[in-house]
Structures are given as C-alpha cells and as structure tokens.
Design a protein around this motif. Structure first.
Motif, PDB file in Angstrom:
ATOM      1  N   UNK A  29     102.685 -30.346   8.217  1.00 18.73           N
ATOM      2  CA  UNK A  29     102.410 -30.154   9.636  1.00 18.73           C
ATOM      3  C   UNK A  29     101.916 -28.743   9.917  1.00 18.73           C
ATOM      4  N   UNK A  30     100.986 -28.671  10.851  1.00 26.32           N
ATOM      5  CA  UNK A  30     100.532 -27.399  11.405  1.00 26.32           C
ATOM      6  C   UNK A  30     100.989 -27.437  12.858  1.00 26.32           C
ATOM      7  N   UNK A  31     102.020 -26.709  13.196  1.00 25.78           N
ATOM      8  CA  UNK A  31     102.632 -26.842  14.504  1.00 25.78           C
ATOM      9  C   UNK A  31     103.750 -27.852  14.420  1.00 25.78           C
ATOM     10  N   UNK A  32     104.042 -28.498  15.544  1.00 25.96           N
ATOM     11  CA  UNK A  32     105.181 -29.409  15.544  1.00 25.96           C
ATOM     12  C   UNK A  32     104.831 -30.792  15.010  1.00 25.96           C
ATOM     13  N   UNK A  33     103.737 -31.391  15.475  1.00 23.64           N
ATOM     14  CA  UNK A  33     103.368 -32.738  15.037  1.00 23.64           C
ATOM     15  C   UNK A  33     101.934 -32.848  14.522  1.00 23.64           C
ATOM     16  N   UNK A  34     101.173 -31.779  14.562  1.00 23.97           N
ATOM     17  CA  UNK A  34      99.781 -31.813  14.148  1.00 23.97           C
ATOM     18  C   UNK A  34      99.672 -31.759  12.627  1.00 23.97           C
ATOM     19  N   UNK A  35      98.925 -32.692  12.058  1.00 21.64           N
ATOM     20  CA  UNK A  35      98.698 -32.718  10.621  1.00 21.64           C
ATOM     21  C   UNK A  35      97.410 -31.945  10.345  1.00 21.64           C
ATOM     22  N   UNK A  36      97.445 -30.943   9.444  1.00 24.35           N
ATOM     23  CA  UNK A  36      96.230 -30.179   9.146  1.00 24.35           C
ATOM     24  C   UNK A  36      95.221 -31.036   8.379  1.00 24.35           C
ATOM     25  N   UNK A  37      93.989 -30.558   8.225  1.00 25.60           N
ATOM     26  CA  UNK A  37      92.979 -31.339   7.511  1.00 25.60           C
ATOM     27  C   UNK A  37      93.309 -31.552   6.024  1.00 25.60           C
ATOM     28  N   UNK A  38      93.952 -30.550   5.395  1.00 19.55           N
ATOM     29  CA  UNK A  38      94.248 -30.648   3.962  1.00 19.55           C
ATOM     30  C   UNK A  38      95.462 -29.783   3.627  1.00 19.55           C
ATOM     31  N   UNK A  39      96.056 -30.058   2.472  1.00 17.99           N
ATOM     32  CA  UNK A  39      97.197 -29.270   1.985  1.00 17.99           C
ATOM     33  C   UNK A  39      96.695 -27.909   1.534  1.00 17.99           C
ATOM     34  N   UNK A  40      97.406 -26.853   1.914  1.00 21.40           N
ATOM     35  CA  UNK A  40      96.986 -25.511   1.535  1.00 21.40           C
ATOM     36  C   UNK A  40      97.286 -25.195   0.075  1.00 21.40           C
ATOM     37  N   UNK A  41      98.103 -26.000  -0.592  1.00 19.44           N
ATOM     38  CA  UNK A  41      98.453 -25.739  -1.988  1.00 19.44           C
ATOM     39  C   UNK A  41      97.591 -26.565  -2.944  1.00 19.44           C
ATOM     40  N   UNK A  42      97.600 -27.890  -2.780  1.00 19.65           N
ATOM     41  CA  UNK A  42      96.888 -28.754  -3.734  1.00 19.65           C
ATOM     42  C   UNK A  42      95.548 -29.261  -3.208  1.00 19.65           C
ATOM     43  N   UNK A  43      95.266 -29.068  -1.924  1.00 17.00           N
ATOM     44  CA  UNK A  43      93.987 -29.492  -1.362  1.00 17.00           C
ATOM     45  C   UNK A  43      93.893 -30.963  -1.007  1.00 17.00           C
ATOM     46  N   UNK A  44      95.023 -31.690  -1.001  1.00 15.50           N
ATOM     47  CA  UNK A  44      95.001 -33.109  -0.644  1.00 15.50           C
ATOM     48  C   UNK A  44      94.439 -33.285   0.758  1.00 15.50           C
ATOM     49  N   UNK A  45      93.441 -34.148   0.880  1.00 16.91           N
ATOM     50  CA  UNK A  45      92.833 -34.445   2.173  1.00 16.91           C
ATOM     51  C   UNK A  45      93.795 -35.334   2.959  1.00 16.91           C
ATOM     52  N   UNK A  46      94.240 -34.871   4.126  1.00 19.71           N
ATOM     53  CA  UNK A  46      95.189 -35.619   4.938  1.00 19.71           C
ATOM     54  C   UNK A  46      94.510 -36.595   5.896  1.00 19.71           C
TER      55      UNK A  46
END
Length: 124
Positions: A29-46
């Motif tokens: 999550x980026x914020x409380x419920x917002x899902x970011x575009x991708x994982x900052x560690x492995x790059x998984x596209x969300x």
C-alpha cells in the motif's frame, strides 16, 4: 526477478502485514488503501490487484456482527438511552471498519496473486 526465483511467502501473513505478495518485503500500500503501480523491491506489477468489493463485504459482515453484539450487550447490561448507544457504538463501528478494511484488502490481494486469480472469461 521471476516467480520461480524463490517460493512465495505465506499469502495471509503477507497480506496482514501489507507486504508484496511475491517478495514479502516491499509495501503493498501507498497510503492507507491505495495500491502503488509496482513493488519497490521486486518490481511486481500490481495491475492485477483488484480486490473489488470483497474486502468491504467482509468488513460489513464482521463489523456488523461485532458491533451489533456489543450494542446488544450494552443494552441488556446497562439499558442506556439511545444517545449513549450512538455516542459509543458509532465510534466503535468506525474503528472496527477502519481497522479491518486495509487488513482484508491486503489478504485478498495476496491470495489473488498466490492463486493466480483473475476475471472470469468465456472460452471461445
């Protein structure tokens, strides 16, 4: 990094902690419920992460059961006036719903990834 590089972390525990369903280290999550575009560690596209109304339905059912049980206990134990029910039960309802929504959304997204769930499609 591919899915075959390492085994998936447990989806329920990963979702409870709000971490990436593939690596278990990045934030879901980026914020409380917002899902970011991708994982900052492995790059998984969300972009697959669409929990829809599932978390809200579970929250309604669980919170309704808990808060109604609390309100009934309060009524039968103390018989307070209606304004006391509103003053006590409404904040309890908001806290329970707010606490459960993020957790259940994280769990459902991680389970969706672990089981490769997607929208139903018609075979042609």
């Amino acid at each position: 990094m591919t899915d075959n590089d390492h085994p998936l972390p447990p989806p329920v525990l990963t979702g409870l902690r709000g971490l990436c369903p593939r690596c278990g280290r990045g934030h879901l999550f980026k914020g409380y419920l917002t899902v970011p575009p991708a994982c900052e560690v492995c790059g998984l596209d969300f972009s697959f992460a669409d929990a829809g109304d599932g978390p809200a339905v579970f929250v309604i059912l669980i919170a309704g059961f808990l808060v109604l049980g609390f309100a009934l206990w309060l009524e039968f134990t103390f018989s307070p006036p209606l304004w006391v029910h509103v003053a006590i039960s409404l904040p309890v309802l908001i806290i329970v719903c707010g606490g459960l929504l993020r957790v259940l959304k994280g769990i459902l997204i991680c389970l969706q990834y672990a089981h490769d769930a997607s929208e139903g499609r018609l075979d042609r």
